[in-house]
Scaffold this motif. Sequence first.
Motif, PDB file in Angstrom:
ATOM      1  N   ILE A  27       0.863  -1.187   0.000  1.00  0.00           N
ATOM      2  CA  ILE A  27       0.000   0.000   0.000  1.00  0.00           C
ATOM      3  C   ILE A  27       0.896   1.231   0.000  1.00  0.00           C
ATOM      4  CG2 ILE A  27      -1.760   1.296   1.259  1.00  0.00           C
ATOM      5  CD1 ILE A  27      -2.504  -1.517   2.538  1.00  0.00           C
ATOM      6  N   TYR A  28       0.660   2.107  -0.957  1.00  0.00           N
ATOM      7  CA  TYR A  28       1.350   3.396  -1.027  1.00  0.00           C
ATOM      8  C   TYR A  28       0.372   4.456  -0.556  1.00  0.00           C
ATOM      9  CZ  TYR A  28       5.573   2.141  -3.659  1.00  0.00           C
ATOM     10  OH  TYR A  28       6.796   1.639  -4.048  1.00  0.00           O
ATOM     11  N   GLU A  29       0.686   5.088   0.557  1.00  0.00           N
ATOM     12  CA  GLU A  29      -0.146   6.168   1.082  1.00  0.00           C
ATOM     13  C   GLU A  29       0.526   7.492   0.762  1.00  0.00           C
ATOM     14  OE1 GLU A  29      -0.155   4.921   5.187  1.00  0.00           O
ATOM     15  OE2 GLU A  29      -2.105   3.952   4.937  1.00  0.00           O
ATOM     16  N   LEU A  30      -0.117   8.283  -0.077  1.00  0.00           N
ATOM     17  CA  LEU A  30       0.396   9.590  -0.463  1.00  0.00           C
ATOM     18  C   LEU A  30      -0.353  10.637   0.345  1.00  0.00           C
ATOM     19  CD1 LEU A  30       0.391   9.123  -4.340  1.00  0.00           C
ATOM     20  CD2 LEU A  30       2.144   8.450  -2.699  1.00  0.00           C
ATOM     21  N   ALA A  31       0.387  11.532   0.993  1.00  0.00           N
ATOM     22  CA  ALA A  31      -0.234  12.505   1.886  1.00  0.00           C
ATOM     23  C   ALA A  31       0.442  13.866   1.737  1.00  0.00           C
ATOM     24  CB  ALA A  31      -0.130  12.033   3.332  1.00  0.00           C
ATOM     25  N   LYS A  32      -0.241  14.874   2.255  1.00  0.00           N
ATOM     26  CA  LYS A  32       0.280  16.244   2.285  1.00  0.00           C
ATOM     27  C   LYS A  32       0.776  16.688   0.918  1.00  0.00           C
ATOM     28  CE  LYS A  32       1.383  16.027   7.169  1.00  0.00           C
ATOM     29  NZ  LYS A  32       2.389  16.196   8.204  1.00  0.00           N
ATOM     30  N   MET A  33      -0.043  16.433  -0.113  1.00  0.00           N
ATOM     31  CA  MET A  33       0.324  16.816  -1.470  1.00  0.00           C
ATOM     32  C   MET A  33       0.120  18.315  -1.637  1.00  0.00           C
ATOM     33  SD  MET A  33      -1.124  13.545  -3.579  1.00  0.00           S
ATOM     34  CE  MET A  33       0.019  13.667  -4.946  1.00  0.00           C
ATOM     35  N   VAL A  34       1.212  19.026  -1.947  1.00  0.00           N
ATOM     36  CA  VAL A  34       1.193  20.475  -2.085  1.00  0.00           C
ATOM     37  C   VAL A  34       1.714  20.823  -3.474  1.00  0.00           C
ATOM     38  CG1 VAL A  34       2.113  22.661  -1.212  1.00  0.00           C
ATOM     39  CG2 VAL A  34       1.569  20.800   0.383  1.00  0.00           C
ATOM     40  N   THR A  35       0.952  21.643  -4.192  1.00  0.00           N
ATOM     41  CA  THR A  35       1.344  22.084  -5.529  1.00  0.00           C
ATOM     42  C   THR A  35       1.753  23.542  -5.478  1.00  0.00           C
ATOM     43  OG1 THR A  35      -0.225  20.537  -6.514  1.00  0.00           O
ATOM     44  CG2 THR A  35       0.565  22.304  -7.921  1.00  0.00           C
ATOM     45  N   ASP A  36       2.885  23.837  -6.100  1.00  0.00           N
ATOM     46  CA  ASP A  36       3.375  25.211  -6.232  1.00  0.00           C
ATOM     47  C   ASP A  36       3.862  25.370  -7.666  1.00  0.00           C
ATOM     48  OD1 ASP A  36       4.366  27.753  -5.924  1.00  0.00           O
ATOM     49  OD2 ASP A  36       6.090  27.165  -4.706  1.00  0.00           O
ATOM     50  N   GLY A  37       2.993  25.894  -8.524  1.00  0.00           N
ATOM     51  CA  GLY A  37       3.321  25.973  -9.944  1.00  0.00           C
ATOM     52  C   GLY A  37       3.439  24.573 -10.516  1.00  0.00           C
ATOM     53  N   ASP A  38       4.600  24.283 -11.125  1.00  0.00           N
ATOM     54  CA  ASP A  38       4.847  22.955 -11.686  1.00  0.00           C
ATOM     55  C   ASP A  38       5.451  21.989 -10.672  1.00  0.00           C
ATOM     56  OD1 ASP A  38       3.834  23.508 -14.158  1.00  0.00           O
ATOM     57  OD2 ASP A  38       5.769  23.840 -15.128  1.00  0.00           O
ATOM     58  N   GLU A  39       5.693  22.452  -9.448  1.00  0.00           N
ATOM     59  CA  GLU A  39       6.315  21.606  -8.430  1.00  0.00           C
ATOM     60  C   GLU A  39       5.256  20.991  -7.525  1.00  0.00           C
ATOM     61  OE1 GLU A  39      10.298  22.573  -6.600  1.00  0.00           O
ATOM     62  OE2 GLU A  39       8.955  22.914  -4.891  1.00  0.00           O
ATOM     63  N   ILE A  40       5.442  19.722  -7.225  1.00  0.00           N
ATOM     64  CA  ILE A  40       4.538  19.000  -6.330  1.00  0.00           C
ATOM     65  C   ILE A  40       5.385  18.332  -5.255  1.00  0.00           C
ATOM     66  CG2 ILE A  40       2.896  17.096  -6.140  1.00  0.00           C
ATOM     67  CD1 ILE A  40       2.179  17.713  -9.107  1.00  0.00           C
ATOM     68  N   ARG A  41       5.023  18.566  -3.994  1.00  0.00           N
ATOM     69  CA  ARG A  41       5.693  17.946  -2.852  1.00  0.00           C
ATOM     70  C   ARG A  41       4.684  17.046  -2.151  1.00  0.00           C
ATOM     71  NH1 ARG A  41      10.313  20.924  -0.930  1.00  0.00           N
ATOM     72  NH2 ARG A  41      10.721  22.666  -2.320  1.00  0.00           N
ATOM     73  N   PHE A  42       5.172  15.896  -1.700  1.00  0.00           N
ATOM     74  CA  PHE A  42       4.270  14.998  -0.978  1.00  0.00           C
ATOM     75  C   PHE A  42       5.073  14.034  -0.116  1.00  0.00           C
ATOM     76  CE2 PHE A  42       5.262  12.899  -4.935  1.00  0.00           C
ATOM     77  CZ  PHE A  42       5.360  11.552  -4.624  1.00  0.00           C
ATOM     78  N   GLN A  43       4.362  13.426   0.806  1.00  0.00           N
ATOM     79  CA  GLN A  43       4.941  12.394   1.654  1.00  0.00           C
ATOM     80  C   GLN A  43       4.359  11.056   1.235  1.00  0.00           C
ATOM     81  OE1 GLN A  43       4.127  13.560   5.682  1.00  0.00           O
ATOM     82  NE2 GLN A  43       5.577  15.249   5.615  1.00  0.00           N
ATOM     83  N   CYS A  44       5.164  10.028   1.358  1.00  0.00           N
ATOM     84  CA  CYS A  44       4.719   8.692   0.969  1.00  0.00           C
ATOM     85  C   CYS A  44       5.158   7.680   2.022  1.00  0.00           C
ATOM     86  CB  CYS A  44       5.314   8.318  -0.393  1.00  0.00           C
ATOM     87  SG  CYS A  44       4.861   6.659  -0.937  1.00  0.00           S
ATOM     88  N   THR A  45       4.223   6.841   2.422  1.00  0.00           N
ATOM     89  CA  THR A  45       4.514   5.701   3.283  1.00  0.00           C
ATOM     90  C   THR A  45       4.160   4.446   2.497  1.00  0.00           C
ATOM     91  OG1 THR A  45       3.997   6.954   5.281  1.00  0.00           O
ATOM     92  CG2 THR A  45       3.966   4.550   5.475  1.00  0.00           C
ATOM     93  N   VAL A  46       5.080   3.489   2.469  1.00  0.00           N
ATOM     94  CA  VAL A  46       4.863   2.221   1.784  1.00  0.00           C
ATOM     95  C   VAL A  46       4.763   1.149   2.853  1.00  0.00           C
ATOM     96  CG1 VAL A  46       5.734   0.619   0.042  1.00  0.00           C
ATOM     97  CG2 VAL A  46       6.256   3.074  -0.147  1.00  0.00           C
ATOM     98  N   ARG A  47       3.659   0.383   2.823  1.00  0.00           N
ATOM     99  CA  ARG A  47       3.436  -0.597   3.882  1.00  0.00           C
ATOM    100  C   ARG A  47       2.573  -1.741   3.366  1.00  0.00           C
ATOM    101  NH1 ARG A  47      -1.653  -0.545   5.696  1.00  0.00           N
ATOM    102  NH2 ARG A  47      -2.960   1.252   5.231  1.00  0.00           N
TER     103      ARG A  47
END
Length: 124
Positions: free
Chosen positions: A87-107
């Motif tokens: 399971i890939y949990e993607l969280a706290k996805m933040v977009t700034d223009g063309d940049e995307i930041r996120f956190q991922c937990t794999v479990r």
Amino acid sequence: MRLQDELYTITAKAETDSGVAYTLRLRHDSIIYKAHFPGQPITPGVCIAQAAVELAGDAMGCRLCLVGMKNVKFLAVISPDTTENVIYELAKMVTDGDEIRFQCTVRDNDTVFSKMSLICRKQH
């Protein structure tokens, strides 16, 4: 090389309170496992990160390119011999223009395999 359908297939996608979760079935017959390592296959760290980038792109509706990684922790080995689904949990996805930041937990249900913070750019 895209890893979807080569290393894994998506079997489920669900919205969560903090983002989105994907359930992946690992493809034991992947060429990657034949090379890494014959007889004792494990998922390379770079493939774990690339899958997160591909899944974030799916969630955002665009293709992404990895440009940075922070706080990357590989906590346990992912082997298709012992782990069929992750399971890939993607969280706290933040977009700034063309940049995307996120956190991922794999479990899976019992083990956290990896935690990472990724920085990507949209591909045009």
